[in-house]
Design a protein around this motif. Structure first.
Motif, PDB file in Angstrom:
ATOM      1  N   SER A 112       2.636  -2.232   6.549  1.00 48.27           N
ATOM      2  CA  SER A 112       2.510  -3.422   5.692  1.00 48.27           C
ATOM      3  C   SER A 112       3.577  -4.448   6.045  1.00 48.27           C
ATOM      4  CB  SER A 112       2.644  -3.027   4.218  1.00 48.27           C
ATOM      5  OG  SER A 112       1.642  -2.111   3.839  1.00 48.27           O
ATOM      6  N   GLU A 113       4.779  -3.979   6.321  1.00 51.65           N
ATOM      7  CA  GLU A 113       5.899  -4.864   6.677  1.00 51.65           C
ATOM      8  C   GLU A 113       5.635  -5.613   7.973  1.00 51.65           C
ATOM      9  OE1 GLU A 113      10.138  -4.356   8.923  1.00 51.65           O
ATOM     10  OE2 GLU A 113       9.422  -2.667   7.748  1.00 51.65           O
ATOM     11  N   LYS A 114       5.091  -4.896   8.974  1.00 55.05           N
ATOM     12  CA  LYS A 114       4.996  -5.467  10.318  1.00 55.05           C
ATOM     13  C   LYS A 114       3.692  -6.219  10.573  1.00 55.05           C
ATOM     14  CE  LYS A 114       7.998  -1.856  12.206  1.00 55.05           C
ATOM     15  NZ  LYS A 114       8.077  -0.701  13.136  1.00 55.05           N
ATOM     16  N   GLY A 115       2.777  -6.192   9.612  1.00 54.25           N
ATOM     17  CA  GLY A 115       1.544  -6.961   9.783  1.00 54.25           C
ATOM     18  C   GLY A 115       0.452  -6.222  10.518  1.00 54.25           C
ATOM     19  N   TYR A 116       0.378  -4.890  10.352  1.00 52.12           N
ATOM     20  CA  TYR A 116      -0.656  -4.107  11.027  1.00 52.12           C
ATOM     21  C   TYR A 116      -1.794  -3.841  10.043  1.00 52.12           C
ATOM     22  CZ  TYR A 116       3.190  -3.275  14.323  1.00 52.12           C
ATOM     23  OH  TYR A 116       4.234  -3.427  15.200  1.00 52.12           O
ATOM     24  N   LEU A 117      -2.669  -4.820   9.907  1.00 56.91           N
ATOM     25  CA  LEU A 117      -3.719  -4.780   8.893  1.00 56.91           C
ATOM     26  C   LEU A 117      -4.618  -3.557   9.040  1.00 56.91           C
ATOM     27  CD1 LEU A 117      -5.364  -6.041   6.591  1.00 56.91           C
ATOM     28  CD2 LEU A 117      -6.498  -7.485   8.264  1.00 56.91           C
ATOM     29  N   ARG A 118      -5.066  -3.275  10.257  1.00 61.44           N
ATOM     30  CA  ARG A 118      -6.001  -2.151  10.424  1.00 61.44           C
ATOM     31  C   ARG A 118      -5.311  -0.817  10.120  1.00 61.44           C
ATOM     32  NH1 ARG A 118     -10.508  -1.604  15.224  1.00 61.44           N
ATOM     33  NH2 ARG A 118     -11.937  -0.305  14.027  1.00 61.44           N
ATOM     34  N   GLY A 137      14.118   0.779  -2.287  1.00 58.98           N
ATOM     35  CA  GLY A 137      13.627   0.271  -3.553  1.00 58.98           C
ATOM     36  C   GLY A 137      12.414  -0.625  -3.409  1.00 58.98           C
ATOM     37  N   TRP A 138      11.722  -0.533  -2.264  1.00 58.23           N
ATOM     38  CA  TRP A 138      10.574  -1.393  -1.990  1.00 58.23           C
ATOM     39  C   TRP A 138       9.290  -0.585  -1.892  1.00 58.23           C
ATOM     40  CZ3 TRP A 138      12.981  -4.741   2.521  1.00 58.23           C
ATOM     41  CH2 TRP A 138      13.890  -5.648   1.965  1.00 58.23           C
ATOM     42  N   SER A 139       8.199  -1.171  -2.392  1.00 58.63           N
ATOM     43  CA  SER A 139       6.853  -0.645  -2.178  1.00 58.63           C
ATOM     44  C   SER A 139       6.256  -1.349  -0.954  1.00 58.63           C
ATOM     45  CB  SER A 139       5.986  -0.918  -3.407  1.00 58.63           C
ATOM     46  OG  SER A 139       5.826  -2.328  -3.576  1.00 58.63           O
ATOM     47  N   ALA A 140       5.061  -0.924  -0.546  1.00 60.23           N
ATOM     48  CA  ALA A 140       4.383  -1.600   0.571  1.00 60.23           C
ATOM     49  C   ALA A 140       4.134  -3.063   0.238  1.00 60.23           C
ATOM     50  CB  ALA A 140       3.066  -0.889   0.883  1.00 60.23           C
ATOM     51  N   LEU A 141       3.781  -3.331  -1.015  1.00 66.14           N
ATOM     52  CA  LEU A 141       3.514  -4.710  -1.429  1.00 66.14           C
ATOM     53  C   LEU A 141       4.785  -5.551  -1.386  1.00 66.14           C
ATOM     54  CD1 LEU A 141       1.536  -6.810  -2.506  1.00 66.14           C
ATOM     55  CD2 LEU A 141       1.950  -5.943  -4.819  1.00 66.14           C
ATOM     56  N   LEU A 142       5.888  -5.010  -1.865  1.00 69.93           N
ATOM     57  CA  LEU A 142       7.160  -5.742  -1.810  1.00 69.93           C
ATOM     58  C   LEU A 142       7.539  -6.046  -0.359  1.00 69.93           C
ATOM     59  CD1 LEU A 142       9.102  -3.896  -4.636  1.00 69.93           C
ATOM     60  CD2 LEU A 142       8.944  -6.386  -4.445  1.00 69.93           C
TER      61      LEU A 142
END
Length: 387
Positions: A112-118, A137-142
């Motif tokens: 999610s952080e690096k922009g790998y949509l697939r 303290g971060w989720s994938a969305l954060l």
């Protein structure tokens, strides 16, 4: 145990030399043997996205959950690098989808952080917990909001996470939610997604996105081509055509489309990020790094491109260069203690343990109760004492 034979297997796997891998397995090489870095042959293949070799080694019962010295497994490594085909192979072979990396993150967080949509899609489809919180303290969305830029790609990732149940009100260790971060960063489209408000999207794009959910890529591309024929140049249509081509691994065609997007508007910096990602998948690191540099030159105050360049440098093992980029980021945003943390990890990889301790201390000052920072400081201290 035939050590030379096993080491040859790791080398052949890293190089994607399937005939030699087959021969070495027949000669009795062990798929469970680990090199000095704790890598099995499968891990070596995963790191270079050698799909046929990884498939063969998994068929030979290589353990998809064994860890190297950095605490990555082949499954976690595939997720962190956006190698969705190998990720699916490891999941089918029994990967522990609840497993976490040394930062306490599942495979969903770095993708999610690096922009790998697939890769994000594969993780969610396999049941990886969408609201898992890592040791930062971060989720994938954060991560997608804080370390993204709110552009086309990250908006789609965030839309996917929210549809899977990601909570936009989960707070980081500073008490700030994804929604609050998106508002503060001016990510207009992301704010709409997080507030469940309507987004204005081209009808052809909506149709195409719906089709690729069922893997109907050719039909989706046909719809985009028809819209482009009618309207001429349209950056959003060009982006989606390029992105779908990249998902089909038609990287040369994707790159050509991204170049069209840049020709349309050289200041649409998103396209430099897309071209860099495509060149990375084409294994052209120097050209990929040059794309990041073009975006940085056009907007030196924007930290997004420099951060992702530093990420890629770490993937390449170029830690000196990664530290230099982190220093520039910290000069711009000294309050970003996560930058100090990443700098410390690169310094430790370089054996500069006292400097790594100094860097992590900067993060500890901001968040003294964070167990991840304390753990990494202790590990660097231990390494320094050994030296």
């Amino acid at each position: 145990m035939d050590q030379p034979l096993n080491e040859k297997l790791i080398t052949a796997s890293e190089q994607g030399d399937l005939p030699t891998v087959e021969q070495l397995l027949n000669e009795g090489a062990s798929v469970d043997y680990k090199d000095a870095g704790g890598r099995t042959a499968l891990m070596a293949a995963v790191q270079k996205n050698q799909i046929p070799v990884a498939k063969r080694l998994i068929e030979a019962n290589s353990d998809v959950n064994t860890r190297d010295v950095t605490q990555l497994t082949p499954y976690l490594c595939a997720g962190a690098n956006g190698f969705h085909e190998i990720l699916k192979l490891t999941i089918a072979a029994g990967a522990d989808i609840k497993s976490v990396n040394r930062f306490g993150g599942t495979a969903l967080l770095p993708s999610s952080e690096k922009g790998y949509l697939r890769t994000v899609r594969v993780c969610l489809d396999s049941g990886v917990a969408v609201n898992h919180i890592n040791d930062l303290g971060w989720s994938a969305l954060l991560e997608a909001v804080i370390l993204g830029n709110g552009g086309r790609l990250y908006s789609d990732i965030i839309e996917l996470l929210v549809a899977a149940g990601a909570d936009p009100h989960l707070q980081d260790r500073d008490g700030k939610s994804s929604l609050e971060h998106a508002q503060a960063m001016g990510q207009t489209e992301v704010v709409k997604i997080l507030k469940n408000e309507d987004r204005e999207q081209h009808e052809a794009i909506l149709q195409a996105k719906s089709l690729i959910k069922a893997d109907n890529y050719e039909e989706a591309l046909g719809i985009l081509d028809e819209a482009l024929d009618k309207e001429g140049s349209n950056a959003d249509l060009i982006y989606y055509k390029a992105y779908f081509l990249s998902e089909l691994e038609r990287y040369g065609e994707a790159l050509e489309q991204y170049r069209k997007g840049l020709a349309l508007n050289p200041h649409d910096l998103d396209f430099y990020f897309y071209t860099a990602n495509t060149l990375r998948m084409m294994r052209k690191p120097e050209e990929a790094l040059a794309e990041y540099d073009k975006a940085i030159e056009l907007d030196p105050e924007e930290t997004f491109y420099r951060y992702h360049k530093s990420n890629y440098l770490r993937e390449l093992g170029r830690h000196e260069a990664a530290v230099a980029e982190m220093d520039k980021l910290l000069a711009q945003q000294p309050h970003r203690y996560d930058f100090s943390f990443h700098k410390a990890n690169s310094l430790r990889s370089l054996g500069r343990h006292q400097e790594a301790i100094d860097a992590i201390e900067n993060a500890i000052k901001h968040d003294p109760a964070n167990p991840l920072y304390q753990k990494h400081k202790a590990q660097s201290q231990e390494l320094l004492d050994k030296v």
